[in-house]
Design an enzyme around this catalytic site. Structure first.
Site, PDB file in Angstrom:
ATOM      1  N   CYS A 176      20.178   2.804  21.868  1.00 52.74           N
ATOM      2  CA  CYS A 176      21.086   4.292  22.802  1.00 52.74           C
ATOM      3  C   CYS A 176      22.701   3.583  22.581  1.00 52.74           C
ATOM      4  CB  CYS A 176      20.872   3.494  24.276  1.00 52.74           C
ATOM      5  SG  CYS A 176      19.007   4.023  24.476  1.00 52.74           S
TER       6      CYS A 176
ATOM      7  N   PHE B 123      20.053  -0.993  23.150  1.00 55.91           N
ATOM      8  CA  PHE B 123      18.556  -2.090  23.189  1.00 55.91           C
ATOM      9  C   PHE B 123      19.109  -3.275  21.704  1.00 55.91           C
ATOM     10  CE2 PHE B 123      14.239  -0.721  25.367  1.00 55.91           C
ATOM     11  CZ  PHE B 123      14.905  -0.828  26.757  1.00 55.91           C
TER      12      PHE B 123
ATOM     13  N   HIS C 296      27.380   4.163  30.476  1.00 57.99           N
ATOM     14  CA  HIS C 296      25.649   4.632  30.666  1.00 57.99           C
ATOM     15  C   HIS C 296      24.795   4.847  31.715  1.00 57.99           C
ATOM     16  CE1 HIS C 296      22.396   3.999  27.678  1.00 57.99           C
ATOM     17  NE2 HIS C 296      22.074   2.729  28.372  1.00 57.99           N
TER      18      HIS C 296
ATOM     19  N   LYS D 281      23.255  10.864  33.913  1.00 54.89           N
ATOM     20  CA  LYS D 281      21.417  10.564  33.117  1.00 54.89           C
ATOM     21  C   LYS D 281      21.206  11.185  34.729  1.00 54.89           C
ATOM     22  CE  LYS D 281      22.224   8.128  29.328  1.00 54.89           C
ATOM     23  NZ  LYS D 281      23.778   7.411  29.142  1.00 54.89           N
TER      24      LYS D 281
ATOM     25  N   GLU E 238      26.685  -3.342  34.092  1.00 52.85           N
ATOM     26  CA  GLU E 238      27.807  -2.016  33.381  1.00 52.85           C
ATOM     27  C   GLU E 238      29.109  -2.217  34.424  1.00 52.85           C
ATOM     28  OE1 GLU E 238      28.740   1.818  31.663  1.00 52.85           O
ATOM     29  OE2 GLU E 238      27.407   1.554  32.733  1.00 52.85           O
TER      30      GLU E 238
ATOM     31  N   HIS F 134      17.642  10.077  30.378  1.00 54.90           N
ATOM     32  CA  HIS F 134      18.323   9.210  29.463  1.00 54.90           C
ATOM     33  C   HIS F 134      17.651  10.314  27.840  1.00 54.90           C
ATOM     34  CE1 HIS F 134      20.001   6.967  27.531  1.00 54.90           C
ATOM     35  NE2 HIS F 134      19.240   5.836  27.155  1.00 54.90           N
TER      36      HIS F 134
END
Length: 427
Positions: free
Chosen positions: A177, A415, A317, A349, A328, A354
């Protein structure tokens, strides 16, 4: 360990400036940049029950998909037949950005124009379709000769160059991502190194397929608010339960500053700094204190020559996962050092869902439009802030907020522990 004590390495090399001169987007929230921005700034979600296949057997049954998608106004029949959805999305968004940039390709050396594109999954739809036909067939393999060309992730960058005749640097980035932020960063650096004058960059993803959707659903990474998709993506909210899968593409034209000025190009902003780090922690979970994220942000700001307290807007994010949002926000709080600040955050998002490998490109467009209009789009659906979220952060919720934005920053994480941050400045 006190991660706040780790300082970035200083960069003292004077390199050419890089600016953004074209934007393009194809998303469930809008198929043009203007429509997309209007829906983002007004908090209009496109999340709904999946229609592309029967999702009833999955734990999660909704997403943000391109409904009634029809590529025929944009692509010819042969191109459609020979490309997966993720490449089609890339071509359509890139066409927009190239047209928006207004540069005359005929006046350019084709080796001065490149494409660096990103996709986390590539042609998942094509792969699934071909494997299913083989398994359900009569035992004789009848794979399409287009299986590999349609499936491999680099085909998006290849097809953009073929379509437009760009013969410069050309490849595809993959970092889950964080993918399209990585593509933007690489385009930025190759232009600064004098390897190209113009690079078309961004990312595309077409992950709403049974296997991709089912895999994320099995991981329990996605929200399962099947009775209320519109309010499912709720970053930082105490009741968040996972992300909402989306699809589409975002495209940007990056250009060497002097070249853009000489031709009288419209400039959306400058890519002032960018950096990547690794968490080196877990296959799928972010570092609990955001150690890698802190360093990525610091390095990007240092390269941009910007103090964190000069950043006006951060698009985090923030996928609406219980673990990811916390790590985060802890990283951002560490970056700020617990001091008073005017940094505004909004997690878009909550509106777009996403887009996985395309998220960074789409959110770069949001950051640039926010700077252009001096408006911070809202974080929607966040009605009860998680008490573990650092109280020092200023999160814009509910409705958009007017604010002077000269510097904006965008985070994407993937990831594997990939962290990618890009810093934009007004020119």
């Amino acid at each position: 360990m006190n991660w706040a004590n780790f300082a970035p390495t200083k960069l003292n090399i004077m390199l050419p400036r890089v600016v953004i001169t074209g934007l393009g987007v194809l998303s469930p929230n809008g198929s043009t940049v203007d429509t997309f921005w209007d829906n983002i700034v007004n908090g209009r979600s496109a999340m709904a029950t999946i229609t592309r296949f029967d999702p009833s057997l999955f734990r999660t049954q909704f997403g943000s998909e391109l409904k009634n998608y029809d590529p025929t106004p944009f692509l010819d029949r042969n191109t459609i037949k020979r490309t997966d959805l993720f490449t089609q999305y890339a071509l359509i968004a890139a066409d927009q950005a190239i047209a928006d940039s207004g540069f005359d390709f005929k006046a350019m050396n084709p080796f001065d124009v490149g494409v660096i594109w990103g996709s986390g999954q590539g042609g998942m739809d094509t792969f699934e379709e071909q494997v299913k036909e083989y398994v359900q067939g009569d035992g004789h393999p009848r794979f399409s000769p287009f299986l590999i060309p349609k499936f491999i992730p680099n085909m998006s960058s290849g097809m953009i160059s073929i379509r437009h005749g760009y013969m410069g640097i050309n490849y595809t980035t993959i970092s889950a991502c964080a993918t399209s932020n990585t593509a933007i960063m690489d385009a930025f650096n190759y232009i600064r190194l004098g390897k190209a004058k113009i690079i078309v960059t961004g990312g595309s993803e077409a992950p709403i397929t049974p296997a991709s959707f089912g895999g994320f659903s099995a991981m329990k990474a996605m929200s399962h608010r099947n009775d209320d998709p519109q309010h499912a993506s709720r970053p930082f909210d105490i009741h968040r339960d996972g992300f909402v899968m989306a699809e589409g593409a975002g495209a940007l034209v990056l250009e060497e500053y002097e070249h853009a000025v000489k031709r009288g190009a419209r400039i959306y902003g400058e890519v002032a700094g960018a950096s990547m780090t690794a968490d080196a922690y877990h296959m799928t979970a972010t570092h609990p204190e955001g150690a890698g994220a802190v360093q990525a942000m610091r390095l990007a700001l240092d390269e941009a020559g910007v103090n964190v307290h000069d950043v006006d807007y951060l698009n985090p994010h923030a996928t609406s996962t219980p673990v990811g949002d916390l790590s985060e926000t802890r990283a951002i709080a560490t970056l700020l050092g617990g001091t008073a600040n005017n940094l505004l955050l909004s997690a878009t998002k909550s509106i777009t869902g996403h887009l996985l490998g395309a998220a960074g490109a789409v959110e770069a467009i949001i950051a640039l439009k926010a700077m252009a209009h001096n408006v911070v789009p809202p974080t929607i659906n966040t009605t009860e802030l998680d008490p573990e979220i650092p109280s020092s952060l200023h999160i814009v919720t509910g409705a958009a907020r007017e604010a002077k934005i000269d510097v904006a920053m965008s985070n994407t994480f993937g990831f594997g522990g990939h962290n990618a941050t890009v810093v934009f400045k007004k020119v």
